[in-house]
Structures are given as structure tokens and as C-alpha cells.
Design a protein around this motif. Structure first.
Motif, PDB file in Angstrom:
ATOM      1  N   ASN A  69       0.713  -1.307   0.104  1.00 51.78           N
ATOM      2  CA  ASN A  69       0.464  -0.215  -0.568  1.00 51.78           C
ATOM      3  C   ASN A  69       0.710   0.992  -0.446  1.00 51.78           C
ATOM      4  OD1 ASN A  69      -2.455  -1.271  -0.078  1.00 51.78           O
ATOM      5  ND2 ASN A  69      -2.740  -1.689   2.260  1.00 51.78           N
ATOM      6  N   TYR A  98      -7.644  -0.353  -4.228  1.00 56.15           N
ATOM      7  CA  TYR A  98      -8.550   0.670  -2.701  1.00 56.15           C
ATOM      8  C   TYR A  98      -9.868   0.723  -2.430  1.00 56.15           C
ATOM      9  CZ  TYR A  98      -4.219   4.434  -3.731  1.00 56.15           C
ATOM     10  OH  TYR A  98      -3.233   4.312  -4.274  1.00 56.15           O
ATOM     11  N   LYS A  99      -9.080   0.378  -1.292  1.00 58.95           N
ATOM     12  CA  LYS A  99     -11.073   0.301  -0.961  1.00 58.95           C
ATOM     13  C   LYS A  99     -11.977   1.740  -0.836  1.00 58.95           C
ATOM     14  CE  LYS A  99      -8.923  -1.847   2.833  1.00 58.95           C
ATOM     15  NZ  LYS A  99      -8.338  -2.840   4.230  1.00 58.95           N
ATOM     16  N   SER A 100     -13.330   1.345  -0.381  1.00 58.62           N
ATOM     17  CA  SER A 100     -13.589   2.621  -0.591  1.00 58.62           C
ATOM     18  C   SER A 100     -13.684   2.634   1.085  1.00 58.62           C
ATOM     19  CB  SER A 100     -15.041   2.303  -0.717  1.00 58.62           C
ATOM     20  OG  SER A 100     -15.050   2.031  -2.694  1.00 58.62           O
ATOM     21  N   LYS A 101     -13.693   4.314   0.900  1.00 57.34           N
ATOM     22  CA  LYS A 101     -14.079   4.608   2.660  1.00 57.34           C
ATOM     23  C   LYS A 101     -15.331   4.582   2.880  1.00 57.34           C
ATOM     24  CE  LYS A 101     -10.581   7.642   2.897  1.00 57.34           C
ATOM     25  NZ  LYS A 101      -9.349   9.354   3.427  1.00 57.34           N
ATOM     26  N   CYS A 117     -13.562   3.495   6.362  1.00 55.45           N
ATOM     27  CA  CYS A 117     -12.613   2.558   6.687  1.00 55.45           C
ATOM     28  C   CYS A 117     -13.293   2.232   7.744  1.00 55.45           C
ATOM     29  CB  CYS A 117     -11.682   3.278   7.167  1.00 55.45           C
ATOM     30  SG  CYS A 117     -10.074   2.631   8.193  1.00 55.45           S
ATOM     31  N   GLN A 118     -13.214  -0.059   7.711  1.00 52.58           N
ATOM     32  CA  GLN A 118     -13.436  -0.283   8.955  1.00 52.58           C
ATOM     33  C   GLN A 118     -12.405  -1.131   9.343  1.00 52.58           C
ATOM     34  OE1 GLN A 118     -17.321  -1.526   8.755  1.00 52.58           O
ATOM     35  NE2 GLN A 118     -16.719   0.731   7.126  1.00 52.58           N
ATOM     36  N   ASP A 119     -11.285  -0.747   8.982  1.00 47.34           N
ATOM     37  CA  ASP A 119     -10.438  -1.258  10.147  1.00 47.34           C
ATOM     38  C   ASP A 119     -10.466  -1.260  11.816  1.00 47.34           C
ATOM     39  OD1 ASP A 119      -9.636  -2.275   7.210  1.00 47.34           O
ATOM     40  OD2 ASP A 119      -7.780  -0.666   7.450  1.00 47.34           O
ATOM     41  N   CYS A 129      -6.110   9.907   8.682  1.00 48.42           N
ATOM     42  CA  CYS A 129      -6.974   9.075   7.343  1.00 48.42           C
ATOM     43  C   CYS A 129      -7.029   9.471   6.408  1.00 48.42           C
ATOM     44  CB  CYS A 129      -8.275   8.766   8.005  1.00 48.42           C
ATOM     45  SG  CYS A 129      -8.022   8.023   9.656  1.00 48.42           S
ATOM     46  N   CYS A 156      -4.710   8.427   3.481  1.00 51.41           N
ATOM     47  CA  CYS A 156      -4.144   7.062   4.002  1.00 51.41           C
ATOM     48  C   CYS A 156      -4.101   5.543   2.551  1.00 51.41           C
ATOM     49  CB  CYS A 156      -5.421   5.889   4.602  1.00 51.41           C
ATOM     50  SG  CYS A 156      -5.227   4.229   4.812  1.00 51.41           S
ATOM     51  N   TYR A 212      -6.973   3.329   1.691  1.00 51.99           N
ATOM     52  CA  TYR A 212      -8.642   3.752   1.272  1.00 51.99           C
ATOM     53  C   TYR A 212      -8.658   4.917   0.795  1.00 51.99           C
ATOM     54  CZ  TYR A 212     -10.791   0.638   4.804  1.00 51.99           C
ATOM     55  OH  TYR A 212     -11.042  -0.015   5.580  1.00 51.99           O
ATOM     56  N   ARG A 213      -9.597   4.304  -0.275  1.00 49.34           N
ATOM     57  CA  ARG A 213      -9.614   5.957  -1.250  1.00 49.34           C
ATOM     58  C   ARG A 213     -11.272   6.969  -1.263  1.00 49.34           C
ATOM     59  NH1 ARG A 213      -7.346   6.077  -7.225  1.00 49.34           N
ATOM     60  NH2 ARG A 213      -5.585   6.438  -5.347  1.00 49.34           N
TER      61      ARG A 213
END
Length: 306
Positions: A211, A228-231, A233-235, A299, A302, A305-306
Motif C-alpha cells: 500500500n 483501493y478500498k472505499s471509505k 474505513c472499517q479497520d 486518515c 491513507c 482507502y480512497r
């Protein structure tokens, strides 16, 4: 509207992680150039472990045994990883930490560069019934490997991985052994040969992409470009992150401990989770799409995420 706000606040409090990262040590025997890519929007070029500015140390065993583990069990944690920054095998109490975690009913794992794993340490880890050990080996030759694991010896770590896998088989151990291969522009040409070597050793192979927003590291093969994961964020609802001194930070990308949300020396996990500043952080994170201007600053850049 008031009722909906109340429901949202309860969601922010009661949806909790079941995994936990405890930084057994912040020290490392290598100086990998992508070590500090946590806040990578601003970090390019050399970002090695030696560039980390926060104090280096090992987690205190008494803190881990008497506070962290009981607090984690009460909170509902089921799985603990004993890594964050640093090389876990540099902590001489690592095996004892694994044993204590297993006695508390936890699923225990750690990631390692493997180079410090002696035959005695292999036996101790298997005796402790560690659940997962992931070796970070980003190449299938010394020339490639040394570009990522600076200061490491490829032949040595392969010998160690081979011996550990053999010992585990001989003892019918249930430990999961993995070879983690971070795919970059430097090593993508050796990916398939590394996968075949891993299969020959009877070790699970895991390929993943770094990343980073530094394009020089990105693989040229399009199938390995990072999605990229979508916001939002779930982390933060997945894993609870604790640095060696007890500081709780939002996620693994806060490598410098810039956003401290609490400390387990002073409070339990449940108390920290319910602290106003932690609740406010999660709320701002959850609203990242609707109110991007209120998203926590750390964040916004990050790399995942995007």
C-alpha cells in the motif's frame, strides 16, 4: 433525528473488534525501505525502520500478563498478533507471551523476517502451540530479496523456513506457516518461482501488494496494481492496535503513534473504547463520505482507502 443519533452512537460503541495487535517490540534487525509507509502520501524514497522517530522498546511482560490479556478477554478479543513495527523475535519474552495468550484462550500469531529463528526457538514456538507464523520474504534470490529486506540473507531465511516447516510436520503441529511476498516493481519477475518454491516446502504462499502512493514501487503487471478500498474505513472495527508502551492508536498505519487514543497502563480496553475522544474519532471516520472535511487528518492520506 435524536433517536437516529442515539442509534448511531450505540453502533459506534458496541460494534467492537475481535482481533488485537500488540507490539511485542519496536526494534528490528533489518532496515527495510518501505517500513514507514504508514503515512505514505507524504513519504517517498527511503523510509526505513531506522527513520522511525518514536522511542524503541519491548512491551513489559507484567503489563501484557496482568493488564492487556485480562482486558482483552473481557473486551471480547479472540485473536492476538504480536507484531506491529519491529521484529517480534527480538523480544526474548515472545514465547512466554504466546504461551500466556494461549492460556487465555487466544488464537496467537506473529509476522517475522525469520532470520533470528534458531532451532531452539523453533522448538519453543511449537511447544507453545503458536497458531500462525508468517515469514516475510519478498524475492526468490538474494539480489532481489536484499532490495526489500535490507540487511537480510535470502539463503539463510529459506534454510530457516525449510527447517521450521519440517519440524512442524514431524511433530504433526497444527501451526499454519506462511510465506508472505509483497509484490513490487523490483520483484514481480520472481513471483511465480517463489510460489513454486513455497509449494515445494509445503508452506502456504501469500502474495500481496504494498500500500503506497510512491509509483516507483508499484508493479508493472496490471493484475497486481492495488485496488483501493472505499471509505469509510472499517479497520478500526476489526482490530485494536496497541504499541509496546501501552499506547492505543487507530490502526497499523500510525507507525509513529501520532494519534494516541488511550493507554492500557491507565485504562482497560473497554474504558478506552468508550472514551469520548475514541468515540469521536470513530464517528468522524464513519462520516468520511458525508463529511470529508471532518475526517481525521491521519486518515485523509491513507494508502489503503480512497
Amino acid at each position: 433525528m435524536t433517536n437516529l443519533t442515539h442509534i448511531f452512537e450505540e453502533y459506534i460503541v458496541h460494534r467492537k473488534p475481535t482481533s488485537m495487535a500488540v507490539e511485542s517490540t519496536a526494534a528490528c534487525n533489518l532496515d527495510c525501505p518501505f517500513c514507514r509507509y504508514g503515512q505514505s502520501a507524504e513519504l517517498v524514497g527511503q523510509t526505513a525502520h531506522s527513520d522511525i522517530e518514536r522511542k524503541v522498546g519491548n512491551v513489559d511482560l507484567a503489563l501484557y500478563r496482568d493488564k492487556i490479556l485480562p482486558s482483552a478477554k473481557e473486551f471480547g478479543i479472540k485473536q492476538i498478533q504480536l507484531h506491529f513495527q519491529g521484529e517480534p523475535l527480538m523480544n526474548k519474552k515472545l514465547v512466554e507471551m504466546i504461551t500466556l495468550g494461549k492460556e487465555s484462550g487466544m488464537w496467537m500469531q506473529f509476522f517475522t523476517n525469520g532470520l533470528l529463528m534458531t532451532e531452539k526457538k523453533m522448538d519453543e514456538l511449537l511447544d507453545a502451540n503458536v497458531d500462525l507464523v508468517r515469514f516475510s520474504i519478498d524475492g526468490n534470490s538474494q539480489d532481489t530479496y536484499k532490495l526489500h529486506r535490507v540487511g537480510g540473507d535470502f539463503d539463510q531465511v529459506i534454510e530457516i523456513l525449510t527447517e521450521f516447516a519440517s519440524k512442524a510436520r514431524d511433530r504433526s503441529s497444527k501451526v499454519k506457516i506462511q510465506w508472505s511476498y509483497i509484490v513490487t516493481s523490483n520483484n514481480e519477475h520472481e513471483l511465480e518461482s517463489a510460489r513454486k518454491r513455497s509449494e515445494s516446502l509445503g508452506v502456504e504462499f501469500m502474495a500481496k501488494v504494498l500500500n503506497t502512493q510512491d509509483v516507483s514501487w508499484r508493479p508493472k503487471i496490471s493484475s497486481w496494481l492495488k485496488d483501493y478500498k472505499s471509505k469509510p474505513c472499517q479497520d478500526i472495527f476489526t482490530i485494536f492496535n496497541v504499541q509496546w508502551n501501552g499506547d492505543v492508536v487507530p490502526c497499523c498505519y500510525d507507525v509513529e503513534g501520532k494519534v494516541v487514543l488511550g493507554n492500557l497502563v491507565d485504562n482497560t480496553m473497554e474504558e478506552i473504547w468508550r472514551l469520548p475522544r475514541f468515540k469521536e474519532f470513530r464517528k468522524r471516520l464513519a462520516n468520511a463520505k458525508a463529511k470529508p472535511e471532518e475526517e481525521p487528518e491521519i486518515c485523509k492520506s491513507c494508502p489503503a482507502y480512497r
